[in-house]
Design a protein around this motif. Sequence first.
Motif, short mmCIF file in Angstrom:
data_model
loop_
_atom_site.label_atom_id
_atom_site.label_comp_id
_atom_site.label_asym_id
_atom_site.label_seq_id
_atom_site.Cartn_x
_atom_site.Cartn_y
_atom_site.Cartn_z
N LEU A 150 0.86 -1.18 0.00
CA LEU A 150 0.00 0.00 0.00
C LEU A 150 0.90 1.23 0.00
O LEU A 150 1.97 1.22 0.61
CB LEU A 150 -0.89 0.01 1.23
N PRO A 151 0.48 2.30 -0.68
CA PRO A 151 1.30 3.52 -0.64
C PRO A 151 1.32 4.10 0.76
O PRO A 151 0.42 3.87 1.57
CB PRO A 151 0.61 4.46 -1.63
N ALA A 152 2.36 4.85 1.06
CA ALA A 152 2.49 5.48 2.37
C ALA A 152 1.33 6.43 2.59
O ALA A 152 0.84 7.08 1.66
CB ALA A 152 3.81 6.23 2.47
N GLU A 153 0.88 6.52 3.82
CA GLU A 153 -0.25 7.38 4.14
C GLU A 153 0.11 8.83 3.84
O GLU A 153 1.18 9.31 4.17
CB GLU A 153 -0.62 7.25 5.62
N GLY A 154 -0.82 9.51 3.18
CA GLY A 154 -0.61 10.92 2.83
C GLY A 154 0.11 11.11 1.50
O GLY A 154 0.32 12.24 1.08
N SER A 155 0.51 10.02 0.85
CA SER A 155 1.20 10.17 -0.43
C SER A 155 0.19 10.55 -1.52
O SER A 155 -0.99 10.22 -1.44
CB SER A 155 1.94 8.89 -0.81
N ILE A 156 0.68 11.26 -2.51
CA ILE A 156 -0.17 11.75 -3.59
C ILE A 156 0.25 11.02 -4.86
O ILE A 156 1.44 10.96 -5.17
CB ILE A 156 -0.01 13.27 -3.77
N PRO A 157 -0.70 10.46 -5.61
CA PRO A 157 -0.33 9.75 -6.83
C PRO A 157 0.25 10.70 -7.87
O PRO A 157 0.05 11.91 -7.80
CB PRO A 157 -1.65 9.15 -7.30
N ARG A 158 0.97 10.12 -8.84
CA ARG A 158 1.51 10.94 -9.92
C ARG A 158 0.38 11.67 -10.61
O ARG A 158 -0.71 11.14 -10.77
CB ARG A 158 2.24 10.08 -10.93
N GLY A 159 0.66 12.86 -11.05
CA GLY A 159 -0.38 13.70 -11.63
C GLY A 159 -0.64 14.86 -10.69
O GLY A 159 -1.06 15.91 -11.10
N GLY A 160 -0.35 14.66 -9.41
CA GLY A 160 -0.30 15.73 -8.46
C GLY A 160 -1.59 16.23 -7.86
O GLY A 160 -1.55 17.03 -6.94
N HIS A 161 -2.76 15.81 -8.34
CA HIS A 161 -3.94 16.39 -7.71
C HIS A 161 -4.31 15.61 -6.46
O HIS A 161 -4.16 14.42 -6.38
CB HIS A 161 -5.11 16.51 -8.69
N MET A 162 -4.74 16.36 -5.48
CA MET A 162 -5.10 15.77 -4.20
C MET A 162 -6.41 14.99 -4.35
O MET A 162 -7.33 15.43 -5.04
CB MET A 162 -5.31 16.87 -3.15
N PRO A 163 -6.50 13.85 -3.72
CA PRO A 163 -7.76 13.11 -3.78
C PRO A 163 -8.87 13.88 -3.04
O PRO A 163 -8.62 14.57 -2.07
CB PRO A 163 -7.44 11.79 -3.07
N PHE A 164 -10.05 13.76 -3.56
CA PHE A 164 -11.21 14.46 -3.01
C PHE A 164 -11.92 13.50 -2.07
O PHE A 164 -12.22 12.37 -2.44
CB PHE A 164 -12.10 14.90 -4.17
N GLU A 165 -12.18 13.94 -0.86
CA GLU A 165 -12.74 13.06 0.16
C GLU A 165 -14.21 12.73 -0.07
O GLU A 165 -14.71 11.72 0.42
CB GLU A 165 -12.60 13.68 1.56
N ILE A 166 -14.91 13.57 -0.79
CA ILE A 166 -16.34 13.36 -1.01
C ILE A 166 -16.51 12.51 -2.27
O ILE A 166 -15.92 12.79 -3.30
CB ILE A 166 -17.08 14.71 -1.13
N GLU A 167 -17.35 11.49 -2.19
CA GLU A 167 -17.48 10.52 -3.28
C GLU A 167 -18.28 11.09 -4.45
O GLU A 167 -19.02 12.06 -4.33
CB GLU A 167 -18.14 9.24 -2.77
N ASN A 168 -18.12 10.43 -5.59
CA ASN A 168 -18.83 10.82 -6.81
C ASN A 168 -20.17 10.09 -6.87
O ASN A 168 -20.30 9.03 -7.46
CB ASN A 168 -17.98 10.47 -8.03
#
Length: 193
Positions: free
Chosen positions: A64-82
Motif C-alpha cells: 500500500l502507498p504510504a499514508e498521505g502520499s499523492i499519486p503521480r499527476g499531483g492532484h489531491m484526492p477528493f474526500e467526497i465521493e462521486n
Amino acid sequence: MKSVFKIVVVLMVIGSVISCQKNSRPNYQFMPNMYESVGYEAYQEADVVVDGEHILENNMEAQLPAEGSIPRGGHMPFEIENSNAGYELAKTSLNNPLDSTQYDRLRAGQLYDIYCGICHGKKGNGQGTLVKREKILGVPSYDDAGRAITPGSIYHTIYYGKNAMGSYANQLNEEERWQVVDYVMELKADLEK
C-alpha cells in the motif's frame, strides 16, 4: 563514358544488396535487448535463507502507498465521493478555503473563459458558443431556482463532472478550481440582480 560509369554504379549497388541479404541467418540486431526483453514474473517465489535453511517462499506482495502520499499527476484526492449523496453533501457542507484576498478575479475569469464559457456563456446564462450553435443543448443558467448552486456543489461538479459535463480535475488544480468557483458565484449574483 558516362553510360559505362552508370552501369558500373548500378552493378555495384545490386551486388551490395545481394551480398548483404543472407536468408540462412537473421540480420544483425543493433539493440537486442529491445527485441528480446528479459521476462520477469511478478510476485515470483524467492529463495530465502532462514537459520541456514533454504526456504522457497513468496515474500513479495503488493504494498500500500504510504499514508498521505499523492499519486503521480499531483492532484489531491477528493474526500467526497462521486454520487448523488456526495453531491448533496458537498452542496451543504463544502466551503471555499480561499479567503477574499486570495481571489484573483482576472485569473479566475480567464480560467472560466477557457474551460466553462464555451458552454455556460460569458455571463453564466447557459448561452455559450456551443449552445448557440446547437452543438450542446440544455445547459442551465446559474440563476435557475431549481438548481440553487452553492460553492460546494460547483466544486463537486468541476471535480467529477455532472450529466453531460465531464470532469475538469486534470485541467485545473485545487486552487484554480476554487478560483473558478468564486467566479461562478459572482456570475450567479450578477444574474440574480
